[in-house]
Write an enzyme that holds these catalytic residues in place. Structure first.
Site, PDB file in Angstrom:
ATOM      1  N   SER A 151      29.321  38.727 -14.202  1.00  0.00           N
ATOM      2  CA  SER A 151      28.544  37.814 -14.167  1.00  0.00           C
ATOM      3  C   SER A 151      27.218  37.980 -15.238  1.00  0.00           C
ATOM      4  O   SER A 151      26.177  38.840 -14.892  1.00  0.00           O
ATOM      5  CB  SER A 151      27.905  37.472 -13.061  1.00  0.00           C
ATOM      6  OG  SER A 151      27.132  36.111 -13.195  1.00  0.00           O
ATOM      7  N   TYR A 181      26.364  35.078  -4.012  1.00  0.00           N
ATOM      8  CA  TYR A 181      26.713  35.292  -5.692  1.00  0.00           C
ATOM      9  C   TYR A 181      26.029  36.360  -5.774  1.00  0.00           C
ATOM     10  O   TYR A 181      26.782  37.419  -6.875  1.00  0.00           O
ATOM     11  CB  TYR A 181      27.653  33.795  -6.061  1.00  0.00           C
ATOM     12  CG  TYR A 181      28.497  34.444  -7.188  1.00  0.00           C
ATOM     13  CD1 TYR A 181      29.224  34.429  -7.442  1.00  0.00           C
ATOM     14  CD2 TYR A 181      28.244  34.503  -8.553  1.00  0.00           C
ATOM     15  CE1 TYR A 181      30.606  34.191  -8.524  1.00  0.00           C
ATOM     16  CE2 TYR A 181      28.187  34.414  -9.709  1.00  0.00           C
ATOM     17  CZ  TYR A 181      29.468  34.331 -10.152  1.00  0.00           C
ATOM     18  OH  TYR A 181      30.251  34.675 -10.949  1.00  0.00           O
TER      19      TYR A 181
HETATM   20  N1  LIG Z   1      33.462  30.933 -14.967  1.00  0.00           N
HETATM   21  C1  LIG Z   1      32.578  30.811 -15.094  1.00  0.00           C
HETATM   22  O1  LIG Z   1      31.627  30.858 -15.323  1.00  0.00           O
HETATM   23  C2  LIG Z   1      32.177  32.845 -14.809  1.00  0.00           C
HETATM   24  C3  LIG Z   1      31.566  33.452 -14.914  1.00  0.00           C
HETATM   25  C4  LIG Z   1      30.584  34.936 -14.564  1.00  0.00           C
HETATM   26  C5  LIG Z   1      31.877  35.567 -13.823  1.00  0.00           C
HETATM   27  N2  LIG Z   1      32.645  34.884 -13.507  1.00  0.00           N
HETATM   28  C6  LIG Z   1      33.634  35.230 -12.615  1.00  0.00           C
HETATM   29  O2  LIG Z   1      34.969  35.569 -12.707  1.00  0.00           O
HETATM   30  C7  LIG Z   1      36.190  35.506 -12.319  1.00  0.00           C
HETATM   31  C8  LIG Z   1      37.214  34.615 -12.350  1.00  0.00           C
HETATM   32  O3  LIG Z   1      36.875  33.617 -12.315  1.00  0.00           O
HETATM   33  P1  LIG Z   1      37.260  32.315 -12.387  1.00  0.00           P
HETATM   34  O4  LIG Z   1      35.874  31.730 -13.394  1.00  0.00           O
HETATM   35  O5  LIG Z   1      38.105  32.432 -13.180  1.00  0.00           O
HETATM   36  O6  LIG Z   1      37.348  30.898 -10.906  1.00  0.00           O
HETATM   37  P2  LIG Z   1      38.137  30.695 -10.559  1.00  0.00           P
HETATM   38  O7  LIG Z   1      40.089  29.708 -12.325  1.00  0.00           O
HETATM   39  O8  LIG Z   1      38.307  29.907  -9.896  1.00  0.00           O
HETATM   40  O9  LIG Z   1      39.322  31.514 -10.565  1.00  0.00           O
HETATM   41  C9  LIG Z   1      39.217  32.084  -9.645  1.00  0.00           C
HETATM   42  C10 LIG Z   1      40.566  33.656  -8.863  1.00  0.00           C
HETATM   43  O10 LIG Z   1      39.925  34.104  -7.240  1.00  0.00           O
HETATM   44  C11 LIG Z   1      41.012  33.832  -6.811  1.00  0.00           C
HETATM   45  N3  LIG Z   1      40.418  34.051  -5.134  1.00  0.00           N
HETATM   46  C12 LIG Z   1      39.638  33.221  -5.449  1.00  0.00           C
HETATM   47  N4  LIG Z   1      39.793  33.326  -3.261  1.00  0.00           N
HETATM   48  C13 LIG Z   1      40.847  34.374  -3.263  1.00  0.00           C
HETATM   49  C14 LIG Z   1      41.268  35.072  -1.880  1.00  0.00           C
HETATM   50  N5  LIG Z   1      40.765  34.891  -0.474  1.00  0.00           N
HETATM   51  N6  LIG Z   1      42.052  35.990  -1.537  1.00  0.00           N
HETATM   52  C15 LIG Z   1      42.857  36.461  -3.170  1.00  0.00           C
HETATM   53  N7  LIG Z   1      42.267  35.361  -4.553  1.00  0.00           N
HETATM   54  C16 LIG Z   1      41.409  34.588  -4.670  1.00  0.00           C
HETATM   55  C17 LIG Z   1      41.603  32.704  -7.214  1.00  0.00           C
HETATM   56  O11 LIG Z   1      43.129  32.092  -6.817  1.00  0.00           O
HETATM   57  P3  LIG Z   1      43.283  30.705  -6.393  1.00  0.00           P
HETATM   58  O12 LIG Z   1      44.122  30.505  -7.123  1.00  0.00           O
HETATM   59  O13 LIG Z   1      44.680  31.420  -5.203  1.00  0.00           O
HETATM   60  O14 LIG Z   1      42.084  30.003  -5.405  1.00  0.00           O
HETATM   61  C18 LIG Z   1      41.188  32.282  -8.377  1.00  0.00           C
HETATM   62  O15 LIG Z   1      42.845  32.707  -8.809  1.00  0.00           O
HETATM   63  C19 LIG Z   1      35.972  35.604 -10.754  1.00  0.00           C
HETATM   64  O16 LIG Z   1      35.380  36.824 -10.744  1.00  0.00           O
HETATM   65  C20 LIG Z   1      34.369  34.793 -11.392  1.00  0.00           C
HETATM   66  O17 LIG Z   1      33.445  34.917 -10.324  1.00  0.00           O
HETATM   67  C21 LIG Z   1      33.070  33.458 -13.764  1.00  0.00           C
END
Ligand SMILES: NC(=O)c1ccc[n+]([C@@H]2O[C@H](COP(=O)([O-])OP(=O)(O)OC[C@H]3O[C@@H](n4cnc5c(N)ncnc54)[C@H](OP(=O)(O)O)[C@@H]3O)[C@@H](O)[C@H]2O)c1
Length: 251
Positions: free
Chosen positions: A143, A156
């Site tokens: 991140s 986080y």
């Molecule tokens: N969006 C951004 O700007 C951004 C920036 C930097 C880093 N990231 C990182 O990118 C990654 C993906 O995030 P995203 O932005 O794509 O958000 P997202 O759409 O909320 O995706 C998060 C994923 O993690 C899964 N998850 C969460 N808790 C879980 C648990 N207890 N057990 C199993 N699976 C779990 C969710 O499953 P469910 O669908 O079942 O909830 C979902 O598939 C994360 O590590 C986040 O920190 C995102």
């Protein structure tokens, strides 16, 4: 052209992507499938029909691995059900927003559990087979908060700094054994994770105004970096945290 295609081809590889149902995980899973990998789609719940159908449209195989990562201690036993994995993408993650002075210990620990403990234990479990075979690729999703402090997200930020450190620690130990461990640090990407930020007009404008590319990222913006770090094109890249951020960190 043929050489370049070969360099980035994932034909014959199996990739496990955690949190593959939505957002970045879904986009990365589809990019790896388009590059030729068969997919093991991880989900918290067994509701992966849509992404599985999209993988199959690319002509690749898809299977599922269902596990709630909020209890990371279950990972070693659950991972024993997995077949050989050539590429592991540690994508699943959560965020809890509250000022540091009020941030509950439950939220702090909960974020550390999914975003860091689970990443360590799954890398260890899946990495064992890679080390035994002498090849493999592990891609962490870091991140901007692997580099910066952020606001209202102390758990986080601590977890994502830990992910960057773990990336380097595993890379140092596993590089000599043919396993490359690297990370992608996404900038501000339009997913469920950032819904609250995008809904706040002040924070939304602050963030958009600081991104040199002039827009939020889309999950598909991570596709090229993921294919690169999963393919033999990155065989001499170890312990690197690759920002895909529209220039946010350069500013
Ligand atoms: N969006 C951004 O700007 C951004 C920036 C930097 C880093 N990231 C990182 O990118 C990654 C993906 O995030 P995203 O932005 O794509 O958000 P997202 O759409 O909320 O995706 C998060 C994923 O993690 C899964 N998850 C969460 N808790 C879980 C648990 N207890 N057990 C199993 N699976 C779990 C969710 O499953 P469910 O669908 O079942 O909830 C979902 O598939 C994360 O590590 C986040 O920190 C995102």
């Amino acid at each position: 052209m043929a050489a370049a295609e070969g360099m980035f081809s994932l034909a014959g590889r199996t990739a496990l992507v955690t949190g593959a149902r939505t957002g970045i995980g879904r986009a990365v899973a589809l990019a790896l499938a388009a590059a030729g990998a068969d997919l093991v789609l991880h989900g918290r719940d067994d509701d992966l029909d849509e992404v599985e159908a999209e993988v199959r449209k690319t002509g690749r195989q898809a299977s599922r691995w269902i596990l709630d990562l909020s209890d990371p201690a279950r990972i070693p036993e659950a991972a024993a059900q997995l077949g050989p994995v050539d590429v592991l993408v540690n994508n699943a993650g959560i965020i809890r927003r509250a000022p540091a002075a009020e941030h509950s210990y439950a939220d702090f620990r909960g974020v550390l559990g999914v975003n860091l403990d689970a990443v360590f234990l799954l890398s260890q479990a899946v990495g064992a087979g890679m080390l035994a075979r002498g090849s493999g690729k592990i891609i962490m999703i870091a991140s901007m908060l692997s580099f910066q402090g952020g606001v209202n997200v102390p758990g986080y930020t601590a977890a994502k700094h830990g992910v960057a450190g773990l990336t380097r620690a595993l890379a140092c130990e596993w590089a000599p054994k043919g396993v490359q461990v690297n990370a992608i640090a996404p900038g501000y990407i339009a997913t469920a994770n950032t819904e609250r930020l995008r809904a706040d007009p002040v924070r939304e404008a602050e963030i958009s105004g600081r991104i040199p590319a002039g827009r939020w990222g889309e999950p598909e913006d991570l596709a090229g970096a993921a294919v690169f770090l999963a393919s033999r094109a990155s065989d001499y890249v170890n312990g690197h945290v690759l920002a895909v951020d529209g220039g946010w960190l350069a500013r």
